[in-house]
Design an enzyme around this catalytic site. Sequence first.
Site, PDB file in Angstrom:
ATOM      1  N   ASP B 125      21.281  13.314 120.042  1.00  0.00           N
ATOM      2  CA  ASP B 125      22.482  13.560 120.822  1.00  0.00           C
ATOM      3  C   ASP B 125      23.689  13.561 119.890  1.00  0.00           C
ATOM      4  OD1 ASP B 125      23.625  14.223 123.221  1.00  0.00           O
ATOM      5  OD2 ASP B 125      24.065  12.167 123.788  1.00  0.00           O
ATOM      6  N   HIS B 132      36.400  14.252 124.597  1.00  0.00           N
ATOM      7  CA  HIS B 132      35.579  13.138 125.089  1.00  0.00           C
ATOM      8  C   HIS B 132      35.692  11.942 124.149  1.00  0.00           C
ATOM      9  CE1 HIS B 132      32.215  10.953 126.852  1.00  0.00           C
ATOM     10  NE2 HIS B 132      31.631  10.904 125.674  1.00  0.00           N
ATOM     11  N   GLU B 199      26.369  17.951 129.408  1.00  0.00           N
ATOM     12  CA  GLU B 199      26.024  18.355 128.040  1.00  0.00           C
ATOM     13  C   GLU B 199      25.259  19.669 128.053  1.00  0.00           C
ATOM     14  OE1 GLU B 199      24.404  15.575 125.319  1.00  0.00           O
ATOM     15  OE2 GLU B 199      25.352  13.824 126.247  1.00  0.00           O
ATOM     16  N   GLN B 238      25.930  -0.214 128.297  1.00  0.00           N
ATOM     17  CA  GLN B 238      26.334   0.325 126.993  1.00  0.00           C
ATOM     18  C   GLN B 238      27.383  -0.563 126.311  1.00  0.00           C
ATOM     19  OE1 GLN B 238      27.483   4.455 127.306  1.00  0.00           O
ATOM     20  NE2 GLN B 238      28.097   4.644 125.170  1.00  0.00           N
ATOM     21  N   TYR B 242      25.933  -1.933 122.607  1.00  0.00           N
ATOM     22  CA  TYR B 242      25.995  -0.847 121.626  1.00  0.00           C
ATOM     23  C   TYR B 242      26.443  -1.245 120.225  1.00  0.00           C
ATOM     24  CZ  TYR B 242      30.991   0.185 121.102  1.00  0.00           C
ATOM     25  OH  TYR B 242      32.308   0.147 120.759  1.00  0.00           O
ATOM     26  N   LYS B 251      21.056   4.559 127.948  1.00  0.00           N
ATOM     27  CA  LYS B 251      20.825   6.007 127.953  1.00  0.00           C
ATOM     28  C   LYS B 251      19.369   6.387 128.215  1.00  0.00           C
ATOM     29  CE  LYS B 251      24.914   7.414 126.078  1.00  0.00           C
ATOM     30  NZ  LYS B 251      25.750   8.518 126.577  1.00  0.00           N
ATOM     31  N   SER B 255      17.088  11.438 131.233  1.00  0.00           N
ATOM     32  CA  SER B 255      18.037  12.502 130.877  1.00  0.00           C
ATOM     33  C   SER B 255      17.483  13.773 131.516  1.00  0.00           C
ATOM     34  CB  SER B 255      18.128  12.689 129.365  1.00  0.00           C
ATOM     35  OG  SER B 255      18.312  11.456 128.700  1.00  0.00           O
TER      36      SER B 255
END
Lengths: 423, 423
Positions: B125, B132, B199, B238, B242, B251, B255
Amino acid sequence: MTLLDKTHNPHLRSWVESANVAGCDFPIQNLPFGRFRRAGGSDAALRIGVAIGDQVLDLRAAGLVDHDDMNALMAAAPAERAALRQRLSDGLAQGSTQQAAWAAALVPQSACELAVPCKVGDYTDFYTSVHHATNIGRQFRPDNPLLPNYKWVPIGYHGRASSIIPSGTAFRRPRGQTKAPDAAEPSFGPCKRLDYELELAWFIGQGNALGEPVAIDQAEDHLFGVALFNDWSARDIQAWEYQPLGPFLSKNFGSTVSPWIVTMEALAPFRAPFTRPEGDPQPLPYLDGAANRAHGQIDMQLEVLIQTAKMRADGQAPTRLSLGKLKEAAYWTPAQLVAHHTVNGCNLQPGDLMGSGTLSGPSLDTAGSLAEMSVGGKQPITLPNGEQRTFLQDGDTLILRGWCEREGAVRIGLGEASGTVLA
Amino acid sequence: MTLLDKTHNPHLRSWVESANVAGCDFPIQNLPFGRFRRAGGSDAALRIGVAIGDQVLDLRAAGLVDHDDMNALMAAAPAERAALRQRLSDGLAQGSTQQAAWAAALVPQSACELAVPCKVGDYTDFYTSVHHATNIGRQFRPDNPLLPNYKWVPIGYHGRASSIIPSGTAFRRPRGQTKAPDAAEPSFGPCKRLDYELELAWFIGQGNALGEPVAIDQAEDHLFGVALFNDWSARDIQAWEYQPLGPFLSKNFGSTVSPWIVTMEALAPFRAPFTRPEGDPQPLPYLDGAANRAHGQIDMQLEVLIQTAKMRADGQAPTRLSLGKLKEAAYWTPAQLVAHHTVNGCNLQPGDLMGSGTLSGPSLDTAGSLAEMSVGGKQPITLPNGEQRTFLQDGDTLILRGWCEREGAVRIGLGEASGTVLA
């Protein structure tokens, strides 16, 4: 945890004589799995093999499997795996009626190409050594080396599966962007701070369905076994790229795995309790279970050796960089890694690889990377022949070894993971 | 870039009448690839199909391939791919002599189960929208939202391949550890800040060998095409997990990818120059090439819609959350992502997926996530029926759509990627 059974009997000996030599990594009590092809047959399909002494038993030739799909074998339920182990132990034991038939299914390891032991779908790297996290954190944040989440979350991130390479493979020093602290702009070129990372690779056996977490005390039913793993790291590339989403090109140019997966069954005699240093928080309930407390950890020795190009030219054997103990390095157990990885519903699949993260012990002579041993490149290490290292130079070969030994059990080894840096 | 050829002729029409309807995503100029099985045949192998109007052409039934291996098809050299596209275009065009034979190889899309379009080995990714990165960065670092590496490094990290799910699949709200800023300890429970991320999924065609970087102006030879991608994100999980190694359980619970890969050939009429805002640094040489400057970017519209459980119960259609343009959102081109990913020698393989990262445009009504639209949950969005959202609620369905249109070319679409949150 797998219970001890007659495959662990320390008095068992094999008709493969090399397996009975003291100090051998692959006695009949071990029986690790891997994939191989006969050297020179580069187009031939990989076959499933079991290491015994200095030989490989070809499982298909021995009539034990009718396919070459290691991942399918790894997906078997624990009882099925235990039954296969029992058949292997019986057939390779002295006095077995299989000896004549199976002797024809043996290939010397020296005549084999040993591959990555299975097809790795997804590779996750964890960060299980609190000492490594503290040592590295100190280089970035001297006053606050360990982040507040460390003792609660088994920190992990995704790695690159395609660039996992078998032991013995040389690889090119990566190039990339780096930026010196005082430079206005980054520059591009070969990595100048190339490092190794001493890790274990935990392999998944049975998978879990998406949306179905694995409970901590069932987690080991989903583990197939363990191998050695070197997660080569480009520290200068990492420093510039890793914020805010983590390491990427600093890691994915190559990761070396050893050829033999030592099974959870083989590790049964070497289990140790999971403990927390006094004053540290106990894990949240989803990471805490009776089996994990009682024997979630494993007693294993881990060694790193280096052989520089000069040592090779001078006929000198590799020299030790560090020797440490898994249970002193790892803050989390393999079962906790499975429970954490799946708690959000993430699905694991047979053959997936979970790296332990760099397994550094409490002192610098047990550290699992040069960044730690040389204190971020500030204190060079002097090798016995007078050469110095802060980070790896072209021509350096790094070798990881690991083994388990305990009173009353036969020592078993993981073999080795070696790799050489090319210019 | 693929040159325009007669497959792009805007006057071409198909004997599949639904492909000629204005506004159809899959006219004869598109011809995207995917995998399908006839509904109800859940044990049947997936077949390779091409979308045409509201139908799927079964490539094996049409005699165009003799296997069902989408990844093998994707590995073909660009000339071979162009030849297949030409055969598809000729055979599906009005007046084709193939009509009688191929009509029998059509299956209505409504009678198909559409799968993840290929086997994804590795999923990376990226983070290509500067808007963003700035919007999210501002929530963490108000004074210094964009990190110093952003305009130099196409920031990327590895994601989880096993949990990529096909459009139309519902998934469970993940559970995990979170910690409120004022809490002494973390707690465990369902995610409270569940978000989507708009995305694109760039799919690799031809791979590269380990140790062999792909030069920027050859990079598109390694791209097969593009689909829509929703990288669902648990923002509260997250935030706690993270540091320092990036997102993980926030994540990898799922997806969503759309079923059709629109090829680089189909995108040829919609290419746009790569530009940098004035004053921004030009890319380092390995990220800069003549072809990339001239037409490295793509003109594409991207739309996000939501349908809540209440809207569904009330018979209301999905309502738009945002509409934006790829070329305003993306700071890096797909060719730059390939060149960066391989510059250290990392090997890409056919079917690998590169996520673009959340494609937010310069204004909040073009933002690609709720975390941005609701300013970190502080400013709820009001939907047309009066419902409000900061983050996703159980029963919400999110739909991504994308299409290319330009004067002188026939509009092509990517179809949609939809997913529903379960409790």
